[in-house]
Motif scaffolding. Structure first.
Motif, PDB file in Angstrom:
ATOM      1  N   ASN A 100      -3.531 -10.618   1.932  1.00  0.00           N
ATOM      2  CA  ASN A 100      -3.124 -10.857   3.308  1.00  0.00           C
ATOM      3  C   ASN A 100      -2.026  -9.865   3.711  1.00  0.00           C
ATOM      4  N   PRO A 101      -1.766  -9.707   5.013  1.00  0.00           N
ATOM      5  CA  PRO A 101      -0.771  -8.722   5.465  1.00  0.00           C
ATOM      6  C   PRO A 101       0.603  -8.901   4.842  1.00  0.00           C
ATOM      7  N   SER A 102       1.032 -10.150   4.645  1.00  0.00           N
ATOM      8  CA  SER A 102       2.349 -10.386   4.042  1.00  0.00           C
ATOM      9  C   SER A 102       2.402  -9.844   2.613  1.00  0.00           C
ATOM     10  N   SER A 103       1.347 -10.080   1.829  1.00  0.00           N
ATOM     11  CA  SER A 103       1.299  -9.576   0.456  1.00  0.00           C
ATOM     12  C   SER A 103       1.253  -8.046   0.430  1.00  0.00           C
ATOM     13  N   ILE A 104       0.515  -7.458   1.363  1.00  0.00           N
ATOM     14  CA  ILE A 104       0.406  -6.002   1.417  1.00  0.00           C
ATOM     15  C   ILE A 104       1.760  -5.378   1.728  1.00  0.00           C
ATOM     16  N   LEU A 105       2.499  -5.979   2.653  1.00  0.00           N
ATOM     17  CA  LEU A 105       3.822  -5.456   2.992  1.00  0.00           C
ATOM     18  C   LEU A 105       4.757  -5.515   1.785  1.00  0.00           C
ATOM     19  N   LYS A 106       4.696  -6.613   1.005  1.00  0.00           N
ATOM     20  CA  LYS A 106       5.527  -6.725  -0.197  1.00  0.00           C
ATOM     21  C   LYS A 106       5.139  -5.669  -1.219  1.00  0.00           C
ATOM     22  N   ILE A 107       3.843  -5.379  -1.328  1.00  0.00           N
ATOM     23  CA  ILE A 107       3.381  -4.348  -2.249  1.00  0.00           C
ATOM     24  C   ILE A 107       3.950  -2.994  -1.857  1.00  0.00           C
ATOM     25  N   MET A 108       3.919  -2.682  -0.564  1.00  0.00           N
ATOM     26  CA  MET A 108       4.439  -1.413  -0.080  1.00  0.00           C
ATOM     27  C   MET A 108       5.949  -1.310  -0.271  1.00  0.00           C
ATOM     28  N   GLN A 109       6.646  -2.434  -0.155  1.00  0.00           N
ATOM     29  CA  GLN A 109       8.092  -2.433  -0.368  1.00  0.00           C
ATOM     30  C   GLN A 109       8.434  -2.208  -1.838  1.00  0.00           C
ATOM     31  N   LYS A 110       7.647  -2.803  -2.732  1.00  0.00           N
ATOM     32  CA  LYS A 110       7.874  -2.612  -4.163  1.00  0.00           C
ATOM     33  C   LYS A 110       7.544  -1.194  -4.608  1.00  0.00           C
ATOM     34  N   CYS A 111       6.475  -0.648  -4.046  1.00  0.00           N
ATOM     35  CA  CYS A 111       5.964   0.649  -4.510  1.00  0.00           C
ATOM     36  C   CYS A 111       5.573   1.509  -3.304  1.00  0.00           C
ATOM     37  N   PRO A 112       6.543   2.188  -2.667  1.00  0.00           N
ATOM     38  CA  PRO A 112       6.234   3.010  -1.486  1.00  0.00           C
ATOM     39  C   PRO A 112       5.277   4.165  -1.785  1.00  0.00           C
ATOM     40  N   GLU A 113       5.109   4.506  -3.066  1.00  0.00           N
ATOM     41  CA  GLU A 113       4.200   5.606  -3.406  1.00  0.00           C
ATOM     42  C   GLU A 113       2.755   5.299  -3.011  1.00  0.00           C
ATOM     43  N   VAL A 114       2.446   4.012  -2.801  1.00  0.00           N
ATOM     44  CA  VAL A 114       1.093   3.634  -2.415  1.00  0.00           C
ATOM     45  C   VAL A 114       0.722   4.237  -1.061  1.00  0.00           C
ATOM     46  N   TYR A 115       1.727   4.468  -0.200  1.00  0.00           N
ATOM     47  CA  TYR A 115       1.463   5.081   1.099  1.00  0.00           C
ATOM     48  C   TYR A 115       0.777   6.443   0.958  1.00  0.00           C
ATOM     49  N   SER A 116       1.084   7.157  -0.120  1.00  0.00           N
ATOM     50  CA  SER A 116       0.574   8.514  -0.294  1.00  0.00           C
ATOM     51  C   SER A 116      -0.789   8.570  -0.963  1.00  0.00           C
ATOM     52  N   LEU A 117      -1.357   7.416  -1.311  1.00  0.00           N
ATOM     53  CA  LEU A 117      -2.662   7.395  -1.965  1.00  0.00           C
ATOM     54  C   LEU A 117      -3.784   7.769  -0.991  1.00  0.00           C
ATOM     55  N   LYS A 118      -4.884   8.166  -1.563  1.00  0.00           N
ATOM     56  CA  LYS A 118      -6.118   8.336  -0.791  1.00  0.00           C
ATOM     57  C   LYS A 118      -6.948   7.068  -0.929  1.00  0.00           C
ATOM     58  N   GLY A 119      -7.546   6.656   0.172  1.00  0.00           N
ATOM     59  CA  GLY A 119      -8.332   5.435   0.146  1.00  0.00           C
ATOM     60  C   GLY A 119      -9.458   5.482  -0.859  1.00  0.00           C
ATOM     61  N   ALA A 120     -10.098   6.657  -1.012  1.00  0.00           N
ATOM     62  CA  ALA A 120     -11.217   6.793  -1.952  1.00  0.00           C
ATOM     63  C   ALA A 120     -10.738   6.637  -3.390  1.00  0.00           C
ATOM     64  N   ASP A 121      -9.555   7.222  -3.715  1.00  0.00           N
ATOM     65  CA  ASP A 121      -9.010   7.104  -5.074  1.00  0.00           C
ATOM     66  C   ASP A 121      -8.637   5.653  -5.377  1.00  0.00           C
ATOM     67  N   LEU A 122      -8.035   4.978  -4.402  1.00  0.00           N
ATOM     68  CA  LEU A 122      -7.664   3.580  -4.597  1.00  0.00           C
ATOM     69  C   LEU A 122      -8.888   2.722  -4.838  1.00  0.00           C
ATOM     70  N   GLN A 123      -9.932   2.922  -4.051  1.00  0.00           N
ATOM     71  CA  GLN A 123     -11.151   2.134  -4.202  1.00  0.00           C
ATOM     72  C   GLN A 123     -11.803   2.390  -5.553  1.00  0.00           C
ATOM     73  N   GLN A 124     -11.751   3.630  -6.033  1.00  0.00           N
ATOM     74  CA  GLN A 124     -12.315   3.946  -7.349  1.00  0.00           C
ATOM     75  C   GLN A 124     -11.579   3.202  -8.457  1.00  0.00           C
ATOM     76  N   ARG A 125     -10.257   3.128  -8.372  1.00  0.00           N
ATOM     77  CA  ARG A 125      -9.472   2.430  -9.388  1.00  0.00           C
ATOM     78  C   ARG A 125      -9.690   0.927  -9.323  1.00  0.00           C
ATOM     79  N   ILE A 126      -9.824   0.391  -8.121  1.00  0.00           N
ATOM     80  CA  ILE A 126     -10.105  -1.038  -7.977  1.00  0.00           C
ATOM     81  C   ILE A 126     -11.477  -1.374  -8.574  1.00  0.00           C
ATOM     82  N   ASP A 127     -12.473  -0.548  -8.284  1.00  0.00           N
ATOM     83  CA  ASP A 127     -13.817  -0.778  -8.832  1.00  0.00           C
ATOM     84  C   ASP A 127     -13.809  -0.696 -10.355  1.00  0.00           C
TER      85      ASP A 127
END
Length: 331
Positions: A100-127
């Motif tokens: 949910n949006p609240s959890s996503i915001l907490k994730i971004m606050q903990k690890c701002p480096e996630v902002y610099s990810l590529k969506g395709a790379d993130l999806q590959q790691r999740i898969d």
């Protein structure tokens, strides 16, 4: 019929040119729109970022994703600072994951480096994590607790998983549980990770199922040794013999590791805090001395290797191999 079609076209035209007001400190300001006003003079920096080519993230899009106005402004500010070009696709992947949006915001606050990810790379790691057995629910908890897992390449995750299965002999299911409950292991040094397992297995006589249940890898090796040795010194823990038997009943590993220091001292060690703190200092000093001895031994080995390289007949090299037991001459 023609009047109805005309009304629909007018509504579409008005929607295309509509703006999304977001409350700011001084009244309302149109932060985002589908098109800029043609005669807008000196646009604000936020407006420039919002309409920058290649950056699809806008305050309107964040609101449509379900973020509140406050969350949208904070998320937009973080994306602006990071200069991420694929934030929209990253947020979309996290929303599709079920966060949910609240959890996503907490994730971004903990690890701002996630902002610099590529969506395709993130999806590959999740898969890839899904293929390893991290099903829905477990995967969300893992990412929420340790967002850095989204930054680690697939190769690193495979290396840690292979070490747990091949060197530490955990089952596939047990290795998956360790990654879910203790994702910090993915960034730990592999040799230290293996040594922690060996300490619990050989020194404490604990088997793999109990290690997983007690979340062994959440605790540092120094804290593990300190709590174990303190109990051993007080006669409350004994290393099992070859048959796995002891003269006393050892406390379960989860009662040693999965509790606070206060609970550990009161219910397990039955000692006061001052005594334990003195013991911890002595252990730290002992480990520091061991580290210096290891460093000194490494320097001696390097000197021996250097001398061996300069020695033509290789006598010293053979002698050293005989002493250590490695590279023995074949019969």
């Amino acid at each position: 019929m023609g009047t109805h079609v005309c009304r629909k076209q007018i509504v579409r035209w008005m929607w295309r040119w509509s703006v999304c007001p977001v409350a700011v400190s001084r009244g309302y300001m149109p932060f985002c729109s589908t098109q800029q006003k043609p005669h807008q003079a000196n646009p604000s920096p936020i407006s420039q970022v919002t309409h920058r080519p290649g950056n699809q993230l806008t305050l309107c899009s964040l609101l449509k994703m379900g973020f509140s106005e406050t969350q949208a402004k904070e998320m937009h500010e973080g994306a602006t600072k990071s200069r991420g070009k694929h934030v929209h696709s990253v947020l979309t992947a996290l929303l599709l994951l079920g966060l949910n949006p609240s959890s996503i915001l907490k994730i971004m606050q903990k690890c701002p480096e996630v902002y610099s990810l590529k969506g395709a790379d993130l999806q590959q790691r999740i898969d890839h994590l899904r293929k390893m057995g991290l099903v829905e629910g477990s995967l969300q908890r893992m990412i929420s607790r340790y967002p850095k897992v989204m930054l680690l390449p697939v190769k690193r995750v495979n290396m840690v998983s292979r070490l747990l299965r091949e060197k530490c002999l955990f089952t596939i299911h047990q290795a998956t549980d360790i990654l879910r409950d203790s994702p910090e292991v993915l960034e730990q040094d592999l040799s230290k990770l293996e040594y922690k397992f060996q300490y619990a297995y050989f020194r404490m006589g604990v088997r793999q199922p109990e290690m997983v249940k007690a979340k062994l890898f959440r605790l540092s090796l120094s804290e593990l040794r300190c709590r174990h040795c303190f109990l051993e010194q007080r006669g409350l823990y004994q290393t099992p013999d070859k048959k796995g038997q002891t003269l006393i009943l050892n406390p379960p590993l989860k009662d040693i590791l999965c509790v606070s220091e206060e609970t550990y001292l009161v219910q397990v060690a039955m000692a006061d805090a001052d005594e334990f703190h003195v013991f911890r200092k002595l252990m730290a000093r002992e480990q520091e001395e061991e580290g210096r001895e290891d460093e000194y031994s490494s320097d001696e080995e390097l000197e021996e290797d250097k001398d061996d390289d300069e020695d033509d007949d290789g006598l010293h090299r053979r002698k050293r191999h005989w002493n250590t037991g490695y590279k023995k001459d074949r019969k």
